[in-house]
Motif scaffolding. Structure first.
Motif, short mmCIF file in Angstrom:
data_model
loop_
_atom_site.label_atom_id
_atom_site.label_comp_id
_atom_site.label_asym_id
_atom_site.label_seq_id
_atom_site.Cartn_x
_atom_site.Cartn_y
_atom_site.Cartn_z
N PRO A 353 82.01 7.66 21.91
CA PRO A 353 83.19 8.48 21.61
C PRO A 353 84.03 8.73 22.86
CG PRO A 353 81.24 9.41 20.58
CD PRO A 353 80.76 8.34 21.52
N ARG A 354 85.31 8.95 22.65
CA ARG A 354 86.24 9.21 23.74
C ARG A 354 86.85 10.60 23.56
NH1 ARG A 354 91.62 8.43 23.62
NH2 ARG A 354 91.38 7.22 21.68
N LEU A 355 86.89 11.37 24.65
CA LEU A 355 87.48 12.71 24.59
C LEU A 355 88.99 12.58 24.42
CD1 LEU A 355 87.03 15.78 24.80
CD2 LEU A 355 87.40 15.58 27.26
N VAL A 356 89.51 13.13 23.33
CA VAL A 356 90.93 13.02 23.01
C VAL A 356 91.70 14.26 23.43
CG1 VAL A 356 92.58 12.72 21.13
CG2 VAL A 356 90.42 11.49 21.07
N GLU A 357 91.08 15.42 23.24
CA GLU A 357 91.78 16.67 23.51
C GLU A 357 90.77 17.74 23.90
OE1 GLU A 357 94.71 19.87 21.16
OE2 GLU A 357 94.24 17.91 20.27
N ARG A 358 91.16 18.61 24.85
CA ARG A 358 90.33 19.73 25.25
C ARG A 358 91.19 20.98 25.31
NH1 ARG A 358 89.91 18.78 30.28
NH2 ARG A 358 88.10 17.38 30.30
N ARG A 359 90.73 22.06 24.63
CA ARG A 359 91.42 23.34 24.69
C ARG A 359 90.43 24.38 25.20
NH1 ARG A 359 93.18 21.50 19.56
NH2 ARG A 359 91.75 22.94 18.52
N VAL A 360 90.68 24.91 26.39
CA VAL A 360 89.76 25.85 27.03
C VAL A 360 90.23 27.28 26.78
CG1 VAL A 360 88.68 26.57 29.19
CG2 VAL A 360 89.16 24.14 28.79
N ALA A 361 89.36 28.11 26.27
CA ALA A 361 89.66 29.51 25.99
C ALA A 361 89.03 30.40 27.06
CB ALA A 361 89.13 29.90 24.62
N VAL A 362 89.51 31.63 27.13
CA VAL A 362 88.90 32.63 28.00
C VAL A 362 87.76 33.28 27.23
CG1 VAL A 362 89.23 34.78 29.29
CG2 VAL A 362 91.04 33.04 29.24
N LYS A 363 86.55 33.23 27.82
CA LYS A 363 85.34 33.70 27.14
C LYS A 363 84.74 34.82 27.98
CE LYS A 363 84.36 29.50 27.78
NZ LYS A 363 85.71 29.09 28.21
N PRO A 364 85.17 36.07 27.77
CA PRO A 364 84.87 37.15 28.72
C PRO A 364 83.42 37.64 28.69
CG PRO A 364 86.09 37.99 26.84
CD PRO A 364 86.04 36.51 26.69
N VAL A 365 82.67 37.42 27.61
CA VAL A 365 81.30 37.90 27.52
C VAL A 365 80.42 36.79 26.94
CG1 VAL A 365 81.90 40.34 27.25
CG2 VAL A 365 81.74 38.88 25.23
N ARG A 366 79.11 36.95 27.17
CA ARG A 366 78.16 36.02 26.59
C ARG A 366 76.93 36.80 26.12
NH1 ARG A 366 77.13 35.00 32.25
NH2 ARG A 366 74.94 35.42 32.79
N LEU A 367 76.18 36.22 25.21
CA LEU A 367 74.93 36.80 24.71
C LEU A 367 73.78 36.04 25.35
CD1 LEU A 367 73.77 38.86 22.60
CD2 LEU A 367 73.58 36.91 21.04
N GLU A 368 72.78 36.78 25.88
CA GLU A 368 71.63 36.11 26.50
C GLU A 368 70.37 36.91 26.22
OE1 GLU A 368 71.54 37.94 31.02
OE2 GLU A 368 72.73 36.11 30.69
#
Length: 868
Positions: A353-368
């Motif tokens: 597969p070839r990467l066609v598009e990337r949209r990066v969001a702001v992800k302020p928190v994470r669950l761990e």
């Protein structure tokens, strides 16, 4: 014009004191209500079977077994109810039921319980056809191992473990005892039952062999992973959880479970079979709780750096075959639940597969995961929050695995994945993707030139275009009568509409979530669907509309300019082994052979199908309930008389909450002391000022002579067609059974009016009159016209009218009861006025316009003066 006073003659009856009468009425109503509920469920089930028999839907044997179990449960419930109502007069129906049950079981044999398998099984030994042993989640995890994609180390505790605990702890009798107190309409009772049953599981000691098998499997998993010990995720994998009945969100999944909590958590997951929601769901669907079992998926906990979901194709645009990857920092629930906006990666289906598009969001928190098995939310540093979760190579690796799973399962997949600290990608779940079969178009395109837009807005649950007549669905009866090719319009989205989705041209709802279960079903069946169209229920029934779900517009009529976007034909599954089993099952459930209650064959012992038993129980039940006034007539000691300006001698029996507390010691009450919701609404109509002011009905000489000749020729034992008999209202705060004798006609009204919309109903029957057959029949037709205009489902036969109004709001139900009250007074002696065919429509028009004084027609000729 000749006017005659109201004629009456008294009928003396012996009053019999029956102090237990009120309790008998309560018991009869409870039986009647349960019978109607099961009849409604069976009508929906039959509609579902008929739709599935079209061969347009893939089926499993689990569906066949589930439907046969539901059919037998509700049929037995109806047979028990009618025999309770009749004092056992229809006992032979039980013989019919047992004969049909044996035939159904021959078609739908259930897997043995408990199953003959090991207590635990590693996922690498499990295949997708072992769902009855390990549930849907475990079965798919095992198949993912076979497909060669990386999954966490893990194992399944099979349903054999569930049965071992139930047997060892002697839990089954306790389950059955507790479930006897479960009422799906009473949340408090469900909570009590749930607590009692879950306590049985949580207090039971696990059998030593089961405990040893689980802990040994955990130790082997840790050793294979090169760890002394490791926490695990314990996920419910109940039988049928991912089948035709979803059970979505009702069972338990626990993450980050340390070794010392494994056994306790296992008991908790098993106990979650009996959450209040799960109990209510099974009661509603007619699934005996003894037939359910829980398997548990135990997976090594991944200390996820990033995680997310992935679709091997677009779920809303079949023309877009790119792989879609969503990613967030930390554990997956924040991606699945929408807590954090994820990064999005689109990849081609090439090799690789070839990467066609990337949209990066702001992800302020994470669950761990935290120490000791806890979960915690952690703030992500700003520079990391705005950074992509995946490298291009990792996104390509995910897409490669997605395409491999799609080829293996032979259908597009919806997957969950995680990235561990060493950069390894693992898959946590894979299931079929319920995607659209229609390519989306530009959503902001202008309306079609020259076409009338009735409404626009809402959300696209499944794109595409569909045209057909509007069919409003408010009740199960509406579903059972759904026509092929109609547009389904409802106030709310609901997965129960799956029974008609394959026959629907499109779906419009006033409310609903495009991420909910019905949206997935709409995509699965390829039905254009718009949710959140707030004015949906204002669409006129029967009106042809075109639904452009892609652009969220509803047009009047059939719009030819959009016809090229209509959904393609769906695949056909006729002839498969499961479909043949369904055909065999349908032969014992669907056909209706007993259609005429007057036929000498319409007797217990002649039922050949479930539908025959339903029809007979339903017919007998109304006879029993409409005879309740005869019981009331013998129960003078528990009734009070209503003092009101009404042309009938009305007595009330209060089952509880129907009258003001201070009125129970009196021998008579006034309307202001009535607290019953349905009865108060009926009385408000009967006492309407316009009816009270109109005076005696104008009667033509011809009509009066017709009445007198009919009465002189009628035998003295004629049933209810007589003046002066008592009328009875059997009431509670929400219930009304009203038996009315006004003039020479007889009517029975049975109603429930409460806050739960699905429980509200009005059943009404009107019969008789003083005039000849022609005039009585005309009055019946006029009444039918009025009731149809008020939204009732109406059936007429000669001078008899039967009407139903079900599952509407309390305010709508009260309004219809008020109108029925007016109608009962309006129709008094109306048969004498039915002197011409034109009088039928004139009577209906006058009532609906609020002209209760019988104004003459527009040509100035009195209706009463006309004759044939």
């Amino acid at each position: 014009m000749l006017r005659l006073p109201f004629l009456s003659r008294g009928i003396r009856r012996e009053r019999v004191e029956r102090p237990d009468a009120a309790e008998r009425f309560r018991e009869r109503y409870a039986r009647f209500k349960s019978l109607l509920e099961s009849n409604s469920e069976l009508l929906t089930l039959i509609a579902d079977l008929e739709e599935k028999l079209r061969g347009e839907t893939p089926l499993t044997m689990a569906y066949v077994r589930e439907q046969s179990s539901r059919a037998m449960f509700h049929t037995a419930r109806m047979v028990d109810a009618i025999n309770d109502l009749s004092g056992g007069r229809h006992a032979r129906l039980r013989d019919d039921l047992e004969r049909i049950r044996a035939q159904v079981l021959d078609v739908a044999e259930r897997p043995p319980a408990p199953p003959d398998c090991d207590l635990v099984m590693p996922h690498c030994d499990i295949s997708v056809d072992m769902g009855h042993l390990v549930g849907g989640k475990n079965a798919h995890l095992g198949e993912m191992c076979r497909a060669g994609v990386p999954v966490p180390p893990g194992f399944a505790v099979t349903t054999a473990g569930y049965y071992r605990l139930v047997e060892h702890g002697r839990i089954l009798d306790g389950i059955r005892k507790a479930l006897r107190g479960a009422d799906p309409s009473d949340t408090a009772s469900l909570s009590r039952v749930s607590e009692d049953v879950q306590r049985l599981f949580l207090s039971a000691e696990l059998p030593p062999d089961l405990s040893q098998a689980i802990m040994t499997a955990h130790a082997d998993m840790c050793r294979a992973a090169g760890a002394a010990s490791m926490p695990i995720a314990m996920r419910s994998s109940a039988i049928g959880e991912d089948g035709e009945l979803s059970f979505a969100g009702q069972y338990l999944t626990v993450l980050n479970v340390p070794r010392e909590r494994v056994l306790r958590t296992y008991s908790m997951v098993l106990a979650s079979l009996f959450t209040p929601r799960a109990i209510a769901y099974r009661l509603h669907m007619g699934i005996p709780s003894e037939n359910v079992a829980m398997s548990v998926a135990c997976l090594g906990m991944i200390e996820a750096v990033a995680s997310g979901v992935m679709y091997s194709r677009s779920p809303v645009d079949s023309a877009d075959d790119r792989v879609l990857v969503n990613a967030v920092w930390g554990l997956g629930p924040y991606a699945v639940d929408g807590v954090v906006t994820p990064d999005a990666y689109l990849l081609s289906r090439e090799e690789p597969p070839r990467l066609v598009e990337r949209r990066v969001a702001v992800k302020p928190v994470r669950l761990e995961g935290g120490e000791g098995g806890d979960l915690r939310e952690v703030v992500v540093p700003d520079d990391v929050a705005a950074a992509p979760c995946l490298s291009d190579a990792q996104a390509v690796e995910l897409a490669t695995c997605a395409l491999r799973l799609e080829r293996h399962f032979k259908v597009a997949q919806d997957m969950e994945w995680a990235l561990d600290p060493r950069g390894n990608l693992v898959f946590l779940q894979s299931r079929p993707l319920h995607a659209c079969t229609q390519a989306s178009q530009t959503a902001d395109a202008p309306p079609v030139a020259g076409a009338e837009v009735l409404m626009e807005g809402g959300d696209t649950a499944c794109p595409g275009v569909g045209s057909g007549p509007v069919h409003l669905v408010r009740s199960d009866e509406d579903l059972a009568n759904f026509p092929d090719g109609a547009v389904l319009v409802a106030a709310h989205s609901s997965p129960r509409y799956v029974v008609v989705l394959p026959r629907s041209a499109a779906v419009i709802t006033a409310a609903g979530s495009v991420t909910g279960h019905m949206a997935s079903l709409a995509r699965e069946f390829g039905v254009p669907a718009v949710f959140g169209a707030t004015k949906a229920m204002t669409l006129a029934p029967g009106r042809v509309v075109t639904v452009d779900a892609t652009r969220r517009r509803i047009y009047a009529g059939e719009v030819q300019g959009l016809s090229h976007e209509c959904m393609p034909a769906r695949p056909v599954f006729s002839g498969t082994p499961v479909h043949r089993s369904l055909e065999a099952l349908g032969r014992h459930i669907i056909p209706l052979n007993l259609t005429d209650p007057k036929s000498p064959d319409f007797v217990p012992g002649n039922c050949r199908t479930v539908h025959d038993i339903m029809r007979m129980c339903h017919e007998f039940s109304y006879r029993e309930m409409f005879a309740i006034s005869d019981m009331a007539a013998q129960a003078g000691g528990v009734s009070v008389r209503l003092e009101a300006r009404l042309p009938l001698d009305l007595h009330i029996i209060d089952l509880g909450g129907g009258l003001a507390p201070h009125s129970h010691s009196a021998r008579q009450v006034v309307p202001d002391e009535v607290t019953s919701e349905p009865f108060a609404a009926l009385l408000s109509g009967m006492l309407h000022d316009g009816l009270q002011r109109r005076g005696p009905a104008p009667v033509s000489l011809g009509g009066f002579l017709s009445v007198m000749s009919q009465r002189m020729m009628a035998p003295p034992e004629v049933g209810h067609e007589r003046f002066g008999d008592r009328s009875y209202a059997i009431i509670s705060d929400r219930y009304l059974n009203f038996s009315s004798r006004v003039g020479y006609h007889y009517s029975v009204l049975d109603a429930w009016c409460g806050d739960v919309v699905n429980e509200n109903f009005i059943n009404f029957e009107f019969k008789g009159g003083a005039a000849d057959d022609v005039r009585r029949t005309r009055r019946a037709r006029a009444i039918a016209l009025i009731l149809e205009a008020l939204g009732f489902r109406v059936r007429t036969s000669s001078d008899r009218v039967v009407a139903r109004y079900r599952k509407y709001s309390p305010s709508d139900t009260r309004e219809r009861l008020d109108q029925l009250g007016r109608l009962l007074i309006f129709t008094r002696q109306m048969d004498m006025l039915m002197n011409g065919e034109q009088s039928v429509a004139h009577a209906a028009e006058s009532f609906l316009a609020g002209r209760y004084g019988w104004e003459p027609p527009a040509d100035g000729t009195s209706v009463a003066a006309r004759d044939d």
